[in-house]
Design a protein around this motif. Structure first.
Motif, mmCIF file in Angstrom:
data_model
loop_
_atom_site.group_PDB
_atom_site.id
_atom_site.type_symbol
_atom_site.label_atom_id
_atom_site.label_comp_id
_atom_site.label_asym_id
_atom_site.label_seq_id
_atom_site.Cartn_x
_atom_site.Cartn_y
_atom_site.Cartn_z
ATOM 1 N N LEU A 33 37.185 36.365 45.719
ATOM 2 C CA LEU A 33 36.977 36.824 44.346
ATOM 3 C C LEU A 33 38.318 37.018 43.645
ATOM 4 O O LEU A 33 38.493 36.600 42.491
ATOM 5 N N ALA A 34 39.279 37.640 44.314
ATOM 6 C CA ALA A 34 40.612 37.836 43.729
ATOM 7 C C ALA A 34 41.258 36.493 43.406
ATOM 8 O O ALA A 34 41.920 36.339 42.367
ATOM 9 N N SER A 35 41.046 35.507 44.262
ATOM 10 C CA SER A 35 41.599 34.171 44.025
ATOM 11 C C SER A 35 40.995 33.531 42.781
ATOM 12 O O SER A 35 41.701 32.915 41.974
ATOM 13 N N ARG A 36 39.690 33.692 42.600
ATOM 14 C CA ARG A 36 39.025 33.118 41.418
ATOM 15 C C ARG A 36 39.481 33.813 40.134
ATOM 16 O O ARG A 36 39.703 33.167 39.106
ATOM 17 N N ILE A 37 39.614 35.130 40.191
ATOM 18 C CA ILE A 37 40.088 35.875 39.018
ATOM 19 C C ILE A 37 41.518 35.466 38.698
ATOM 20 O O ILE A 37 41.869 35.216 37.534
ATOM 21 N N SER A 38 42.357 35.365 39.714
ATOM 22 C CA SER A 38 43.754 34.974 39.525
ATOM 23 C C SER A 38 43.862 33.578 38.913
ATOM 24 O O SER A 38 44.663 33.352 38.006
#
Length: 196
Positions: A180-185
């Motif tokens: 999820l953090a990767s997608r937001i980033s």
């Protein structure tokens, strides 16, 4: 009358004995994310609101999908801290690793005004019978300058690589938060307005 009193006393003693013999529940924490621990290289001020969870997932009892439409809460297996708190902290650290920026969780320190606020709400957060984690919901990226909102919808299903029990579930949740953090980033990096 004396018989009723004695019966009541006996029932109370049995109830207390039953409570005293119950085993302590097992508590689980999210694994720490993998990262180099390097300091922030971006100067953008990013805020993160506490994640929102569906009612069944707010309990410290771990929620599992019992069937397509049924959820079971396990009294013997619990989160070590409130789930929303643990997920928010875990996501903040993973966002810092991905964005190479400081991410502060609301309530913010005095004088801190974020340029970008991230609000995440889960529509689903469940453990499957094989220990996998299903996470579904959306992240709102709110730009303070113009109040423009970017929506990142997610549906993540992580299967644990080893332990299929509750420890595996926590590892799967950790991997899901990293995804999820990767997608937001990636969404922030693709939108230059997000970085002043």
């Amino acid at each position: 009358m004396k018989t009723l009193r004695n019966t009541g006393l006996l029932l109370a003693m049995i109830a207390l004995a039953g409570c005293a013999s119950a085993p302590n529940p097992t508590l689980y924490m999210l694994p720490a994310p993998l990262g180099d621990g390097s300091s922030a290289t971006r100067t953008i001020a990013i805020g993160l609101a506490e994640v929102e969870l569906p009612a069944y997932a707010r309990s410290s009892l771990i929620a599992s999908a019992d069937s397509e439409h049924r959820v079971r809460l396990d009294d013997n297996h619990r989160w070590a801290s409130p789930p929303s708190e643990a997920l928010t902290r875990g996501l903040a650290v993973r966002l810092e690793n991905q964005l190479q920026a400081d991410v502060l969780v609301r309530p913010y320190p005095r004088e801190f005004v974020p340029a970008l606020v991230i609000e995440v709400s889960f529509d689903e957060l469940l453990r499957s019978t094989d220990g996998a984690a299903t996470m579904r919901g959306k992240a709102l990226l709110v730009h303070a300058r113009d109040r423009d909102v970017t929506i990142v919808r997610f549906e993540i299903h992580e299967t644990p690589s080893g332990n299929r029990g509750y420890e595996g579930f926590m590892a799967a949740i950790g991997a899901g938060l990293t995804e999820l953090a990767s997608r937001i980033s990636a969404t922030i990096d693709a939108n230059p307005r997000a970085i002043p």
